[in-house]
Design an enzyme around this catalytic site. Structure first.
Site, PDB file in Angstrom:
ATOM      1  N   GLU A  64      45.743 -11.798 -44.890  1.00  0.00           N
ATOM      2  CA  GLU A  64      46.762 -11.212 -45.869  1.00  0.00           C
ATOM      3  C   GLU A  64      47.408  -9.944 -45.045  1.00  0.00           C
ATOM      4  O   GLU A  64      48.639  -9.903 -44.873  1.00  0.00           O
ATOM      5  CB  GLU A  64      46.503 -11.201 -47.145  1.00  0.00           C
ATOM      6  N   ALA A 174       5.517 -39.813 -33.589  1.00  0.00           N
ATOM      7  CA  ALA A 174       4.698 -39.597 -32.491  1.00  0.00           C
ATOM      8  C   ALA A 174       3.749 -40.698 -32.527  1.00  0.00           C
ATOM      9  O   ALA A 174       3.329 -41.345 -33.419  1.00  0.00           O
ATOM     10  CB  ALA A 174       4.251 -38.237 -32.345  1.00  0.00           C
ATOM     11  N   SER A 180       5.796 -38.161 -28.037  1.00  0.00           N
ATOM     12  CA  SER A 180       6.852 -38.457 -28.747  1.00  0.00           C
ATOM     13  C   SER A 180       8.202 -38.426 -27.961  1.00  0.00           C
ATOM     14  O   SER A 180       9.416 -39.009 -28.499  1.00  0.00           O
ATOM     15  CB  SER A 180       7.403 -37.290 -29.746  1.00  0.00           C
ATOM     16  N   ARG A 219      22.794 -28.788 -25.654  1.00  0.00           N
ATOM     17  CA  ARG A 219      22.791 -29.031 -24.184  1.00  0.00           C
ATOM     18  C   ARG A 219      23.463 -30.566 -24.140  1.00  0.00           C
ATOM     19  O   ARG A 219      23.632 -31.233 -24.849  1.00  0.00           O
ATOM     20  CB  ARG A 219      21.554 -29.339 -23.398  1.00  0.00           C
ATOM     21  N   ALA A 287       7.852 -28.914 -46.259  1.00  0.00           N
ATOM     22  CA  ALA A 287       7.706 -27.770 -47.267  1.00  0.00           C
ATOM     23  C   ALA A 287       9.070 -27.634 -47.554  1.00  0.00           C
ATOM     24  O   ALA A 287       9.155 -27.260 -48.836  1.00  0.00           O
ATOM     25  CB  ALA A 287       7.245 -26.459 -46.131  1.00  0.00           C
TER      26      ALA A 287
END
Length: 352
Positions: A64, A174, A180, A219, A287
């Site tokens: 503003e 995994a 993995s 990336r 968690a």
């Protein structure tokens, strides 16, 4: 339709057109940091655009004031200010925008979304008390979409938390030997990096750091860094080696013990982190889910099975199916051979 209805319809169309322009201006501002992206258009009584402004980041003029600065003294008297966010009503690094509009002689203010800030809200009430006509809610959905993460952080006093994992059809993240890379294919990994770049911060636990040594960068296919990089965050008490890849991240890493996740998120919000991408591993994801602090799940499913113990999540403390945490699927995307499931927590009202 009465002449009054025609005038109201024409006024709304004019307000919406000016708001779309304000949205374009707002999008020029920085997407991260503690301040929202805001745009402002000042319109004359006959509909002519007199000035435009937008917020360029913390410490700079708000939208503003930026727009008003482009007008000669007194030129704003009797005009309308169209702003994407309710004008602020507090003094920080800059003064209250609501007061600046009143002092400039603005006769009418149109905004899209109310300011949810504890200290900055109340601008509309201040304007009305000063005799300014105020209208809210114009193109609110479009502005909500632009400011989604900022509004979430302002309303909840914490970042929006996105938990991501990649797994096989049987939920394994995994193989039994810990390998993995790669469960999912190139298209899924490309999507992950795009979403990393869209987040303010990316987090892992110390277990993932010590096991996988991730760089936590966003990336492209060639391995080059994307323009925007999320702030790397590590939760856990174990020390992170000085040679860890994330210590070479373009952004300075932040470290939290993780004993009080809600408090950690509040601190991140104070630092301007509005969206947090939880990348790993199962202990950290579990968690956050157990604490009820997850706002979106991104589950990349590969058409493979592994069996064994390496589950994408750990124990959530749920003893029976009746207590299962429920989510709503909001999107399903095919990414090469893989599938992305996007889910949001089901609210209690929806469960009932």
């Amino acid at each position: 339709m009465t002449s009054a209805d025609h005038r109201a319809t024409a006024q709304f169309a004019a307000d919406a057109a000016a708001m779309r322009r304000a949205l374009e201006l707002a999008d020029r501002g920085p997407a991260d940091g503690v301040n929202p992206r805001v745009g402002c258009v000042i319109v004359s009584p006959n509909g002519e655009v007199l000035a435009e402004g937008w917020h360029r980041g913390a410490g700079t003029a708000h939208a503003e004031v930026d727009a008003l600065s482009k007008l000669a003294p007194g030129a704003a008297a009797g005009t309308t200010a169209v702003v994407t966010l309710e004008p602020c009503n507090h003094t920080g690094r800059t003064g209250p925008c609501a007061l600046a509009l009143v002092e400039a002689g603005i006769a009418r203010v149109v905004y899209a979304v109310g300011d949810p800030g504890v200290h900055s809200s109340g601008g509309a009430a201040r304007l009305r008390a000063s005799g300014v006509e105020v209208s809210g809610g114009v193109l609110a959905d479009e502005v909500e979409a632009l400011l989604e993460d900022w509004l979430f952080a302002a309303r909840h006093r914490r970042p929006r938390v996105i938990v991501k994992w990649a797994s096989t059809l049987d939920g394994r993240a995994a193989a039994a030997d810990g390998t993995s890379r790669w469960i999912t294919g190139a298209a899924a990994r490309r999507d992950v990096h795009r979403r990393r770049a869209a987040a303010d911060a990316i987090a892992v636990g110390t277990g993932t750091v010590l096991t996988d040594d991730p760089s936590l960068t966003a990336r492209d296919d060639a391995g080059n860094l994307l323009e925007h990089q999320p702030v790397p965050i590590v939760f856990g008490r174990r020390p992170v080696p000085q040679g860890a890849a994330l210590r070479s991240h373009p952004r300075t890493p932040l470290f939290f013990a993780g004993a009080e996740l809600a408090g950690d998120l509040e601190e991140l919000a104070r630092r301007g982190i509005r969206s947090l991408f939880i990348e790993g591993g199962p202990t950290l994801a579990s968690a956050f889910i157990t604490a009820g602090l997850v706002d979106e799940l991104l589950v990349y499913l590969a058409p493979a099975v592994l069996g064994g113990p390496m589950l994408a999540l750990g124990d959530l403390g749920i003893p029976t199916i009746a207590d299962a945490l429920r989510f709503d699927f909001t999107a399903v995307e095919r990414l090469g051979d893989d599938v992305l499931l996007v889910a949001h927590p089901t609210t209690r009202d929806e469960r009932d």
